[in-house]
Design a protein around this motif. Structure first.
Motif, PDB file in Angstrom:
ATOM      1  N   UNK A  77       0.656  58.820  12.421  1.00 22.53           N
ATOM      2  CA  UNK A  77       1.284  57.622  12.986  1.00 22.53           C
ATOM      3  C   UNK A  77       2.717  57.449  12.442  1.00 22.53           C
ATOM      4  N   UNK A  78       2.879  57.641  11.132  1.00 17.32           N
ATOM      5  CA  UNK A  78       4.216  57.545  10.528  1.00 17.32           C
ATOM      6  C   UNK A  78       5.169  58.539  11.178  1.00 17.32           C
ATOM      7  N   UNK A  79       4.670  59.766  11.360  1.00 17.39           N
ATOM      8  CA  UNK A  79       5.525  60.816  11.912  1.00 17.39           C
ATOM      9  C   UNK A  79       5.869  60.503  13.370  1.00 17.39           C
ATOM     10  N   UNK A  80       4.894  59.999  14.105  1.00 17.57           N
ATOM     11  CA  UNK A  80       5.151  59.635  15.505  1.00 17.57           C
ATOM     12  C   UNK A  80       6.173  58.508  15.600  1.00 17.57           C
ATOM     13  N   UNK A  81       6.033  57.520  14.720  1.00 20.59           N
ATOM     14  CA  UNK A  81       6.936  56.365  14.774  1.00 20.59           C
ATOM     15  C   UNK A  81       8.250  56.616  14.042  1.00 20.59           C
ATOM     16  N   UNK A  82       8.345  57.785  13.426  1.00 17.59           N
ATOM     17  CA  UNK A  82       9.541  58.146  12.642  1.00 17.59           C
ATOM     18  C   UNK A  82       9.865  57.109  11.567  1.00 17.59           C
TER      19      UNK A  82
ATOM     20  N   UNK B 231       2.163  71.669   3.155  1.00 20.50           N
ATOM     21  CA  UNK B 231       3.464  71.027   3.387  1.00 20.50           C
ATOM     22  C   UNK B 231       3.624  69.901   2.366  1.00 20.50           C
ATOM     23  N   UNK B 232       4.845  69.470   2.163  1.00 23.65           N
ATOM     24  CA  UNK B 232       5.099  68.402   1.206  1.00 23.65           C
ATOM     25  C   UNK B 232       4.681  67.060   1.767  1.00 23.65           C
ATOM     26  N   UNK B 233       4.177  66.191   0.922  1.00 26.04           N
ATOM     27  CA  UNK B 233       3.792  64.873   1.439  1.00 26.04           C
ATOM     28  C   UNK B 233       5.037  64.102   1.878  1.00 26.04           C
ATOM     29  N   UNK B 234       6.216  64.456   1.334  1.00 24.05           N
ATOM     30  CA  UNK B 234       7.473  63.876   1.818  1.00 24.05           C
ATOM     31  C   UNK B 234       7.615  64.164   3.311  1.00 24.05           C
ATOM     32  N   UNK B 235       7.146  65.367   3.720  1.00 23.21           N
ATOM     33  CA  UNK B 235       7.231  65.745   5.132  1.00 23.21           C
ATOM     34  C   UNK B 235       6.164  65.039   5.959  1.00 23.21           C
ATOM     35  N   UNK B 236       5.171  64.494   5.265  1.00 24.25           N
ATOM     36  CA  UNK B 236       4.179  63.636   5.935  1.00 24.25           C
ATOM     37  C   UNK B 236       4.681  62.189   5.963  1.00 24.25           C
ATOM     38  N   UNK B 237       5.963  62.015   5.613  1.00 23.00           N
ATOM     39  CA  UNK B 237       6.622  60.703   5.651  1.00 23.00           C
ATOM     40  C   UNK B 237       6.143  59.741   4.571  1.00 23.00           C
TER      41      UNK B 237
ATOM     42  N   UNK C 162       0.684  45.138   8.967  1.00 23.07           N
ATOM     43  CA  UNK C 162       1.149  46.453   9.422  1.00 23.07           C
ATOM     44  C   UNK C 162       2.434  46.744   8.677  1.00 23.07           C
ATOM     45  N   UNK C 163       2.883  48.008   8.710  1.00 21.91           N
ATOM     46  CA  UNK C 163       3.979  48.412   7.821  1.00 21.91           C
ATOM     47  C   UNK C 163       5.230  47.561   7.987  1.00 21.91           C
ATOM     48  N   UNK C 164       5.598  47.272   9.246  1.00 22.89           N
ATOM     49  CA  UNK C 164       6.832  46.528   9.466  1.00 22.89           C
ATOM     50  C   UNK C 164       6.621  45.016   9.483  1.00 22.89           C
ATOM     51  N   UNK C 165       5.424  44.581   9.137  1.00 21.20           N
ATOM     52  CA  UNK C 165       5.140  43.140   9.150  1.00 21.20           C
ATOM     53  C   UNK C 165       6.131  42.389   8.261  1.00 21.20           C
ATOM     54  N   UNK C 166       6.454  42.965   7.124  1.00 20.86           N
ATOM     55  CA  UNK C 166       7.374  42.303   6.194  1.00 20.86           C
ATOM     56  C   UNK C 166       8.757  42.111   6.817  1.00 20.86           C
ATOM     57  N   UNK C 167       9.250  43.128   7.519  1.00 22.07           N
ATOM     58  CA  UNK C 167      10.617  43.041   8.048  1.00 22.07           C
ATOM     59  C   UNK C 167      10.676  42.364   9.411  1.00 22.07           C
ATOM     60  N   UNK C 168       9.575  42.454  10.170  1.00 21.20           N
ATOM     61  CA  UNK C 168       9.606  41.893  11.521  1.00 21.20           C
ATOM     62  C   UNK C 168       9.033  40.484  11.605  1.00 21.20           C
ATOM     63  N   UNK C 169       8.130  40.125  10.703  1.00 21.87           N
ATOM     64  CA  UNK C 169       7.466  38.828  10.810  1.00 21.87           C
ATOM     65  C   UNK C 169       7.659  37.962   9.570  1.00 21.87           C
ATOM     66  N   UNK C 170       7.184  38.466   8.442  1.00 25.65           N
ATOM     67  CA  UNK C 170       7.157  37.642   7.230  1.00 25.65           C
ATOM     68  C   UNK C 170       8.543  37.106   6.842  1.00 25.65           C
TER      69      UNK C 170
ATOM     70  N   UNK D  81     -10.023  61.210   4.041  1.00 26.22           N
ATOM     71  CA  UNK D  81      -9.069  62.262   4.381  1.00 26.22           C
ATOM     72  C   UNK D  81      -8.604  62.125   5.832  1.00 26.22           C
ATOM     73  N   UNK D  82      -9.550  61.820   6.716  1.00 29.60           N
ATOM     74  CA  UNK D  82      -9.174  61.653   8.124  1.00 29.60           C
ATOM     75  C   UNK D  82      -8.327  60.393   8.315  1.00 29.60           C
ATOM     76  N   UNK D  83      -8.648  59.313   7.597  1.00 28.57           N
ATOM     77  CA  UNK D  83      -7.848  58.080   7.701  1.00 28.57           C
ATOM     78  C   UNK D  83      -6.412  58.331   7.239  1.00 28.57           C
ATOM     79  N   UNK D  84      -6.292  59.035   6.137  1.00 24.94           N
ATOM     80  CA  UNK D  84      -4.959  59.339   5.603  1.00 24.94           C
ATOM     81  C   UNK D  84      -4.203  60.243   6.567  1.00 24.94           C
ATOM     82  N   UNK D  85      -4.904  61.225   7.121  1.00 19.64           N
ATOM     83  CA  UNK D  85      -4.267  62.117   8.101  1.00 19.64           C
ATOM     84  C   UNK D  85      -3.781  61.348   9.319  1.00 19.64           C
TER      85      UNK D  85
END
Lengths: 357, 357
Positions: A78-83, A126-132, B337-345, A69-73
Motif C-alpha cells: 500500500x505504501x509503495x502504491x501510494x508513494x 531488498x532493503x526495507x527502505x525500498x519497502x518505504x 490512517x497514515x495521513x490522518x495527522x496531516x489531513x484531519x487532526x 507477515x502477510x499484514x506487513x507485506x
C-alpha cells in the motif's frame, strides 16, 4: 511495476497459489540471529549463512507470525502504491488492530512488527527502505556534493553552519555530482562543527559527514552510496574507545542485527583514521585522556574476539588500551589548540596514510 | 568592538582596576539555582530573582573559581577575536591545564567549566552563544523561510526530504524572509517526516521544526527568533505524556537551569496543540494508547505543582491522565490512517483554535 513491488507481489501470489491448490501456504526465510551470521572475509562484510526456515500458515506455532507477515507485506504494498513512507512506529500503530469477534490483537508490541519487516526484507532480498519504511533519522552532511531529492537540487556546499539533515531513507535521492577526494566521517557533532567552521572540507576537498554517535541506517547507506557511486575512499574519525571503534566497524562491515543488508549498508573499503590509543601519546594528549571504565575494558576484550578486528594493527591498539587503561575523546585534540584537529592532526594522518584497516 | 566583547572586556578591566588600586578583586553574579528562580507570570517566563553574590579573589573558598572565571572569560575573548566557536567540551579540554610548578589542574571536570560559562553568561547578561560557545546541535527545519548563514542564502523550502540541520548556535544567521502563518513544532522525527512528506508546511503555509525530543538550545532560540522577528504564532505538537508537555513548557517559558536566558530562549506566546489525553478519546485512539508507568504518574503530579501549569485546562488534562492512567504517542494517530495527522487532526485543531495555554 518496479522490481521491489514485483518481488513483494510474487510473495503474495505464491501464497495465494498454494491456497487455491489446497496446499499449506508457507513463506521461506533465511534464518536471522547470531547462529546464521557469518563473516565473509573476502567481501569484508558480515552476512547471512545458508540456513533457511519455512513459516507455515497451518501450524499452531507459525499461524500468528504468518498472518503478521502477510499484514506487513500488504501494508508495504500500500505504501509503495501510494508513494508514501512510514516509520516503523507508524507502521506498528497502523497495523495494530483487534481482530473482529475476538480479543486478539494483530500485534501487541512494536517489536513484533519491527521483526516482521526485517523478515520481509530478508525474504525478498531488498532493503526495507525500498519497502518505504523509514529508519529514524540522524546525521548531517556538508561538502561539494549536489543531490536531487523530491525534485529539489541541493548543494551541500551552500547550507551555512547547519548543513543538510540526513533523512532516514536515502533510496529515492540521486547523487548528481561529487567534487571530492575522500569522505570524512566524524562521530561527534562538535567535531563536525569544528571541521565545518574551519572549512576543512573546502581546504581538503572532501565530503564531511557527522553521525552524531552510532551511524543511523540512512547515514550508512548514504556513505555507501557516495563511496560506491563515486569511487571515493572513506576515513572514519571517532573517539578513542571501544564504542568509537565499534561505530567504525558497523560503517565498514555492517552489524550483526542487519547482517543481511551489509552489502547495501556497509562500506568495506572504509579505513579508520583515529583516534587511536597511540595517537594519545603521539600527539601529547595524556593530560586530556580519560581513565577507561570497566565497561570499556569489557568491550575492548569483546572486540579482540571478533574476526574482523583480527589484524595486528588493531590488536596492538586494543591491547595498548587494555594495558594503559585509558581512552580519549575527539575533542581532546582541542587541548593542543582549537584548530589543531583541522590544521595538524587530520592533514598529517591523511597525508601519511596513517590508517588502521 | 561589538557590544558583547565590550561587556566581557569591562569585566576584565574592573578586576584589573581593583588589583591596581590594591583592592580585593571580585566579580558580581546573580545567584543561580532553584532558590533564586522566579516565575514571572506577567512575562510568562521563568527568570532569576534579585539575589546576587560576589566571587572574590582573596578568599580561600572563592579563589579557584575566581581563577576559572577569568580563564573562561579570556578564552571567550579569544574566540570572539578569532571569530571562531567552540563546544563546551572543546572549551573544557582547551582550558584544562596543570598549573606550573604544581599538581593542581585549572579544571578537573567538564562540569566546572560548563558552570563557569553559565556564570559568565549570567554576570554579563548575554547569551553564551554570543560568547561563541556552541550548544550541542539537534533538530531540523523546513518551510518557506530564507536565511543567510556564513554567506550562504538557504531556502528551507528546497532541501528535499532531509531539511536544514539546525546548528547549536543561531546567533550569526539572519532570517531574510518568512512566508508563513505559523510555526509548527513537532517532537518526533517520524512526525516531522510524515508532515514533510505530506507537504503539510506547503498546504498550510507554516514553518515546520522538528526537535527530536527535548528542544536543544539552538532550536529554542531559532523558534524564538522566527516568532519574534516575524510575529508568528507557534503551535507545539508532542506526545501525550508529561515528558512531551514538559518539552512544550521549556520551549514556551524556559527551563530552571537556564532561567536567566528565558527572555532570549523562551517563546511565551507558544500554544500547546496536542496530543492531549482528551484527544485520545476525541479521535478514538484508545486502542493505541499506552498504560502510564509510575514515572509518568510521578512526573504528572510534579507538573501540577508548577505555577506555569496552573490553568484549569491543563489541570483538567493532567488529572484526566492521572485518573485514566494512560498516555499516547504522536504516531498513535497513524492508527486511524497514515495521513490522518496531516489531513484531519492538525487542520481540525488549528482551524478550531483548540489549544492549551
Amino acid at each position: 511495476m518496479e522490481g521491489q513491488t514485483k518481488k513483494l507481489v510474487k510473495l503474495g501470489k505464491d501464497v495465494e497459489t498454494r491456497i487455491f491448490d489446497g496446499d499449506n501456504p508457507f513463506i521461506e526465510l533465511p534464518v536471522r540471529g547470531k547462529r546464521n551470521v557469518i563473516w565473509d572475509q573476502k567481501a569484508g562484510l558480515l552476512g547471512l549463512g545458508d540456513s533457511k526456515s519455512k513459516r507455515h500458515f497451518i501450524n499452531v506455532a507459525h499461524a500468528k507470525k504468518f498472518m503478521q507477515t502477510l499484514l506487513v507485506g500488504a501494508f508495504a504494498k500500500q505504501l509503495m502504491d501510494e508513494k508514501i513512507h512510514a516509520s516503523l512506529r507508524e507502521a506498528y500503530y497502523s497495523l495494530k488492530h483487534t481482530i473482529k469477534e475476538s480479543k486478539e490483537n494483530t500485534f501487541d508490541e512494536q517489536k513484533e512488527s519491527d521483526d516482521v519487516f526485517v523478515d520481509l526484507e530478508v525474504a525478498l532480498g531488498i532493503l526495507r527502505d525500498q519497502l518505504h519504511i523509514n529508519a529514524d533519522r540522524r546525521g548531517v552532511a556538508a561538502g561539494n556534493v549536489v543531490i536531487k531529492d523530491r525534485g529539489d537540487i541541493i548543494d551541500w556546499s551552500k547550507l551555512g553552519s547547519g548543513g543538510w539533515a540526513i533523512p532516514g531513507n536515502v533510496e529515492d535521492l540521486s547523487i548528481e555530482s561529487v567534487d571530492a577526494d575522500f569522505v570524512l566521517v566524524a562521530e561527534k557533532n562538535a567535531t563536525f562543527d569544528r571541521l565545518h567552521e574551519d572549512k576543512f572540507w573546502k581546504k581538503h576537498n572532501c565530503v564531511l559527514v557527522g553521525t552524531q554517535g552510532q551511524a543511523a541506517r540512512g547515514i550508512r547507506r548514504l556513505i555507501h552510496r557516495i563511496s560506491h557511486e563515486y569511487k571515493l575512499p572513506v576515513y572514519v574519525f571517532t573517539d578513542s574507545d571501544p564504542y568509537g571503534w565499534y561505530i567504525y566497524s558497523v560503517i565498514k562491515m555492517g552489524s550483526m542485527n542487519l547482517a543481511h543488508a551489509s552489502k547495501e549498508l556497509g562500506t568495506p573499503k572504509a579505513q579508520f583514521l583515529g583516534l587511536t590509543i597511540s595517537d594519545i601519546y603521539e600527539y601529547e594528549l595524556e593530560n586530556a585522556a580519560i581513565r577507561a571504565r570497566d565497561v570499556d575494558i569489557r568491550r575492548a576484550k569483546e572486540l579482540l574476539k571478533y574476526p574482523w578486528f583480527k589484524h595486528k594493527a588493531w590488536e596492538a591498539e586494543i591491547n595498548l588500551m587494555l594495558k594503559k587503561k585509558i581512552k580519549a575523546e575527539q575533542e581532546a585534540l582541542a587541548q593542543r589548540h582549537l584548530k589543531f584537529v583541522s590544521e595538524t592532526y587530520l592533514p598529517e594522518k591523511i597525508e601519511a596514510g596513517n590508517f588502521l584497516p
